[in-house]
Scaffold this motif. Sequence first.
Motif, mmCIF file in Angstrom:
data_model
loop_
_atom_site.group_PDB
_atom_site.id
_atom_site.type_symbol
_atom_site.label_atom_id
_atom_site.label_comp_id
_atom_site.label_asym_id
_atom_site.label_seq_id
_atom_site.Cartn_x
_atom_site.Cartn_y
_atom_site.Cartn_z
ATOM 1 N N TRP A 197 -2.074 -10.126 9.603
ATOM 2 C CA TRP A 197 -2.505 -10.073 8.212
ATOM 3 C C TRP A 197 -3.741 -9.207 8.114
ATOM 4 O O TRP A 197 -4.617 -9.261 8.988
ATOM 5 C CB TRP A 197 -2.845 -11.471 7.688
ATOM 6 C CG TRP A 197 -3.590 -11.406 6.384
ATOM 7 C CD1 TRP A 197 -3.046 -11.303 5.142
ATOM 8 C CD2 TRP A 197 -5.001 -11.374 6.201
ATOM 9 N NE1 TRP A 197 -4.039 -11.216 4.191
ATOM 10 C CE2 TRP A 197 -5.261 -11.262 4.829
ATOM 11 C CE3 TRP A 197 -6.094 -11.419 7.067
ATOM 12 C CZ2 TRP A 197 -6.537 -11.199 4.294
ATOM 13 C CZ3 TRP A 197 -7.374 -11.353 6.549
ATOM 14 C CH2 TRP A 197 -7.584 -11.258 5.170
ATOM 15 N N ASP A 198 -3.815 -8.391 7.077
ATOM 16 C CA ASP A 198 -5.063 -7.703 6.748
ATOM 17 C C ASP A 198 -5.180 -7.619 5.239
ATOM 18 O O ASP A 198 -4.226 -7.882 4.515
ATOM 19 C CB ASP A 198 -5.187 -6.335 7.435
ATOM 20 C CG ASP A 198 -4.219 -5.296 6.919
ATOM 21 O OD1 ASP A 198 -4.194 -5.045 5.693
ATOM 22 O OD2 ASP A 198 -3.492 -4.712 7.736
ATOM 23 N N SER A 199 -6.358 -7.269 4.755
ATOM 24 C CA SER A 199 -6.638 -7.309 3.324
ATOM 25 C C SER A 199 -6.150 -6.084 2.552
ATOM 26 O O SER A 199 -6.195 -6.075 1.337
ATOM 27 C CB SER A 199 -8.133 -7.502 3.085
ATOM 28 O OG SER A 199 -8.851 -6.415 3.651
ATOM 29 N N SER A 200 -5.671 -5.076 3.242
ATOM 30 C CA SER A 200 -5.157 -3.888 2.556
ATOM 31 C C SER A 200 -3.760 -4.181 2.019
ATOM 32 O O SER A 200 -2.887 -4.634 2.760
ATOM 33 C CB SER A 200 -5.089 -2.701 3.522
ATOM 34 O OG SER A 200 -4.413 -1.627 2.913
ATOM 35 N N PRO A 201 -3.511 -3.904 0.742
ATOM 36 C CA PRO A 201 -2.189 -4.188 0.193
ATOM 37 C C PRO A 201 -1.130 -3.144 0.551
ATOM 38 O O PRO A 201 0.060 -3.359 0.330
ATOM 39 C CB PRO A 201 -2.438 -4.189 -1.322
ATOM 40 C CG PRO A 201 -3.596 -3.264 -1.499
ATOM 41 C CD PRO A 201 -4.455 -3.435 -0.270
ATOM 42 N N GLU A 202 -1.531 -2.021 1.119
ATOM 43 C CA GLU A 202 -0.603 -0.923 1.393
ATOM 44 C C GLU A 202 0.275 -1.227 2.610
ATOM 45 O O GLU A 202 -0.217 -1.434 3.715
ATOM 46 C CB GLU A 202 -1.379 0.369 1.638
ATOM 47 C CG GLU A 202 -0.479 1.562 1.831
ATOM 48 C CD GLU A 202 -1.264 2.847 2.004
ATOM 49 O OE1 GLU A 202 -0.783 3.714 2.752
ATOM 50 O OE2 GLU A 202 -2.349 2.973 1.409
ATOM 51 N N ILE A 203 1.584 -1.249 2.385
ATOM 52 C CA ILE A 203 2.553 -1.460 3.476
ATOM 53 C C ILE A 203 2.975 -0.091 3.967
ATOM 54 O O ILE A 203 3.462 0.735 3.193
ATOM 55 C CB ILE A 203 3.757 -2.291 2.995
ATOM 56 C CG1 ILE A 203 3.276 -3.700 2.619
ATOM 57 C CG2 ILE A 203 4.834 -2.348 4.077
ATOM 58 C CD1 ILE A 203 4.339 -4.600 2.051
ATOM 59 N N PRO A 204 2.780 0.190 5.259
ATOM 60 C CA PRO A 204 3.121 1.520 5.778
ATOM 61 C C PRO A 204 4.622 1.790 5.706
ATOM 62 O O PRO A 204 5.441 0.879 5.788
ATOM 63 C CB PRO A 204 2.619 1.487 7.221
ATOM 64 C CG PRO A 204 2.422 0.065 7.558
ATOM 65 C CD PRO A 204 2.239 -0.694 6.279
ATOM 66 N N ASP A 205 4.975 3.070 5.571
ATOM 67 C CA ASP A 205 6.364 3.491 5.400
ATOM 68 C C ASP A 205 7.351 2.858 6.376
ATOM 69 O O ASP A 205 8.406 2.414 5.951
ATOM 70 C CB ASP A 205 6.486 5.013 5.467
ATOM 71 C CG ASP A 205 5.948 5.682 4.210
ATOM 72 O OD1 ASP A 205 5.868 5.007 3.159
ATOM 73 O OD2 ASP A 205 5.589 6.864 4.281
ATOM 74 N N PRO A 206 7.066 2.823 7.656
ATOM 75 C CA PRO A 206 8.092 2.270 8.544
ATOM 76 C C PRO A 206 8.443 0.811 8.246
ATOM 77 O O PRO A 206 9.485 0.334 8.634
ATOM 78 C CB PRO A 206 7.473 2.386 9.936
ATOM 79 C CG PRO A 206 6.442 3.445 9.811
ATOM 80 C CD PRO A 206 5.933 3.349 8.406
ATOM 81 N N PHE A 207 7.583 0.091 7.520
ATOM 82 C CA PHE A 207 7.822 -1.315 7.221
ATOM 83 C C PHE A 207 8.287 -1.549 5.793
ATOM 84 O O PHE A 207 8.586 -2.670 5.416
ATOM 85 C CB PHE A 207 6.556 -2.134 7.468
ATOM 86 C CG PHE A 207 6.316 -2.397 8.925
ATOM 87 C CD1 PHE A 207 6.775 -3.561 9.513
ATOM 88 C CD2 PHE A 207 5.643 -1.482 9.707
ATOM 89 C CE1 PHE A 207 6.561 -3.803 10.858
ATOM 90 C CE2 PHE A 207 5.435 -1.716 11.051
ATOM 91 C CZ PHE A 207 5.894 -2.878 11.628
ATOM 92 N N CYS A 208 8.314 -0.505 4.972
ATOM 93 C CA CYS A 208 8.713 -0.665 3.578
ATOM 94 C C CYS A 208 10.169 -1.086 3.499
ATOM 95 O O CYS A 208 10.997 -0.660 4.308
ATOM 96 C CB CYS A 208 8.526 0.639 2.805
ATOM 97 S SG CYS A 208 6.817 1.058 2.527
#
Length: 155
Positions: free
Chosen positions: A82-93
């Motif tokens: 878990w981290d506080s950044s809401p951005e999900i990186p492309d490979p995990f989208c």
Amino acid sequence: MALATVTPPWAYTLQLPQDPRGPGIARATLRTVLTVHGIRDLVDTAELLASELVTNAYRHSPGSYSLRLRGAGRNRVRVGVWDSSPEIPDPFCAGAGPANVPTGLAERGRGLYLVREYADSWGAYPIRGGLPGQGGKVLWVECAGKPECRWGGGT
């Protein structure tokens, strides 16, 4: 008559500060947990996967992050970060297609490519609501042992 051994479910969460030593502490914790639970054959692969996820959390989120380890069945582990950044990186989208192989000169993108190649399954989900600083996202992977984590993956 032999009695079946039932292993109770287990889970551990390690809160990590925004500190460059955090990923190393996460790896050491993972090794200890898997060894204690008798799944040493997962240590190398799970450590690679966790290392990539916690290092990305350290590098790309402004605050603390956490590592969660959970037994996911016999000789299987789920590693979540878990981290506080809401951005999900492309490979995990959701709906991400096959991972593009980064070139040898690429400065970014190799770590998450490795995660998709070595994990049995992976995914991500956003965390919304709650108190300030409790949002963000969770990236997770699963790895199974015996004989080794297989190549490929998916959600």
